[in-house]
Design a protein around this motif. Structure first.
Motif, short mmCIF file in Angstrom:
data_model
loop_
_atom_site.label_atom_id
_atom_site.label_comp_id
_atom_site.label_asym_id
_atom_site.label_seq_id
_atom_site.Cartn_x
_atom_site.Cartn_y
_atom_site.Cartn_z
N THR A 134 0.87 -1.18 0.00
CA THR A 134 0.00 0.00 0.00
C THR A 134 0.90 1.22 0.00
O THR A 134 2.12 1.11 0.03
N ASN A 135 0.30 2.41 -0.01
CA ASN A 135 1.09 3.63 0.13
C ASN A 135 1.81 3.71 1.46
O ASN A 135 2.81 4.42 1.59
N ASN A 136 1.31 2.98 2.46
CA ASN A 136 1.84 3.10 3.81
C ASN A 136 2.78 1.97 4.23
O ASN A 136 3.45 2.08 5.25
N PHE A 137 2.83 0.89 3.46
CA PHE A 137 3.65 -0.23 3.90
C PHE A 137 4.27 -0.96 2.72
O PHE A 137 3.64 -1.17 1.67
N GLY A 138 5.56 -1.36 2.89
CA GLY A 138 6.26 -2.12 1.87
C GLY A 138 7.42 -2.89 2.47
O GLY A 138 7.73 -2.78 3.66
N VAL A 139 8.10 -3.67 1.63
CA VAL A 139 9.30 -4.40 2.04
C VAL A 139 10.39 -4.17 1.01
O VAL A 139 10.10 -3.89 -0.17
N GLN A 140 11.63 -4.28 1.45
CA GLN A 140 12.78 -4.06 0.58
C GLN A 140 13.77 -5.21 0.70
O GLN A 140 13.94 -5.78 1.77
N ALA A 141 14.43 -5.51 -0.41
CA ALA A 141 15.57 -6.43 -0.43
C ALA A 141 16.66 -5.78 -1.26
O ALA A 141 16.39 -5.31 -2.37
N GLY A 142 17.88 -5.70 -0.71
CA GLY A 142 18.92 -4.98 -1.43
C GLY A 142 20.32 -5.45 -1.10
O GLY A 142 20.53 -6.40 -0.33
N TYR A 143 21.28 -4.74 -1.70
CA TYR A 143 22.70 -5.03 -1.52
C TYR A 143 23.41 -3.70 -1.24
O TYR A 143 23.27 -2.72 -1.98
N ARG A 144 24.20 -3.68 -0.16
CA ARG A 144 24.92 -2.46 0.24
C ARG A 144 26.41 -2.77 0.30
O ARG A 144 26.84 -3.80 0.86
N ASP A 145 27.23 -1.85 -0.24
CA ASP A 145 28.69 -1.97 -0.22
C ASP A 145 29.24 -0.69 0.38
O ASP A 145 29.11 0.39 -0.21
N LEU A 146 29.85 -0.80 1.57
CA LEU A 146 30.37 0.36 2.29
C LEU A 146 31.88 0.23 2.41
O LEU A 146 32.39 -0.79 2.87
N ASN A 147 32.60 1.26 1.97
CA ASN A 147 34.06 1.21 1.91
C ASN A 147 34.63 2.47 2.55
O ASN A 147 34.34 3.60 2.12
N LEU A 148 35.43 2.30 3.60
CA LEU A 148 36.03 3.42 4.33
C LEU A 148 37.52 3.15 4.51
O LEU A 148 37.93 2.03 4.84
#
Length: 282
Positions: A239-253
């Motif tokens: 809905t406009n108020n609810f969802g789910v996410q699946a992703g990939y994050r790459d953090l480099n410091l």
């Protein structure tokens, strides 16, 4: 045997495909003023789990004694962990967003190094057990402006400040030492989102910054550093108020401190992997 995280990702992908097919079959053109599902909000909050792999190393000089290049996995027994994540977005206008993200990471382990290592002028013998900790907290503050904002998605840029707090500590039966570094780091980046169906979006964003040989005030030292973050994810909006996410994050410091043309302190922290989020909007 498939890992629990992999099974969960496979399940989410199956749900996305099952939802997308009927959505395409039933799709009818929307009016020009009918944004995609999930794009009508003033506040968006997301929370979830991140399942990253790690590559981390530090080196620290003290008392004129050059430090070893210490690999937290090979030398200290660090293992991968799962972390909780939190993000908040305020949207005062369609093209303007104020964003905050919090990524805390804690690693604590015990191991007997296979070689002597030197840290902060102290030699840790290969025959003695070493307790080690690595605490890494990242606060990310961003302003996003969407140059193009349409019903199919948007394209924009980000200006941000990433406040990073890293503490690494080693203890043995003989001695203990630690290093602590924290600083705000500016950044700039881009973001784009495309709705493959009215309720399924693919988003990609890339941001970063680099410093090279910046003079440290009142000290004969120069500092160099960089950070970069890549984030690619899919969102299924029920809905406009609810969802789910699946992703990939790459953090480099990474950072390097140089004194009289000799590197004295260095650090490299790479954390990357899949994540799953629940999203609520108001």
């Amino acid at each position: 045997m498939m890992r629990p995280a992999a099974r969960l990702i496979l399940f989410c992908a199956t749900v996305l495909m099952a939802t997308a097919l009927p959505a395409r079959a039933q799709f009818t053109p929307r009016s020009l003023n009918d944004p995609a599902t999930g794009e009508q909000f003033h506040i968006e909050a997301s929370a979830g789990l991140w399942f990253p792999s790690t590559e981390m190393s530090v080196s620290s000089e003290a008392l004129g004694i050059q430090g070893s290049d210490i690999d937290f996995k090979k030398d200290l027994g660090l293992t991968n962990h799962t972390f909780k994540t939190l993000a908040l977005t305020l949207r005062p206008g369609r093209k303007h967003k104020l964003r905050y993200q919090y990524l805390p990471q804690t690693y604590e382990q015990e191991a007997t190094p296979s070689r002597d290592i030197i840290f902060q002028g102290i030699r840790y013998r290969a025959s003695l057990p070493v307790n080690s900790q690595l605490y890494w907290k990242t606060h990310r503050f961003s302003y996003e402006y969407d140059v193009v904002a349409r019903n199919w998605g948007f394209v924009g840029f980000m200006l941000e400040a990433k406040y990073t707090d890293v503490l690494a500590a080693l203890q043995s039966p003989i001695d203990s030492e630690y290093i602590h570094a924290k600083a705000p780091v500016p950044g700039i980046g881009g973001i784009g989102r495309y709705y493959v169906t009215p309720n399924i979006a693919i988003t990609g964003e890339l941001s970063g910054f680099r410093l090279t040989d910046i003079k440290v005030p009142s000290k004969p030292q120069k500092v160099s550093g960089h950070y970069g973050e890549l984030d690619i994810y899919g969102t299924l909006n029920f809905t406009n108020n609810f969802g789910v996410q699946a992703g990939y994050r790459d953090l480099n410091l990474g950072y390097r401190l140089v004194k009289n043309d000799i590197p004295t302190d260095t650090g490299s922290f790479i954390v990357k992997g899949i994540y799953l989020n629940a999203v609520a909007r108001f």
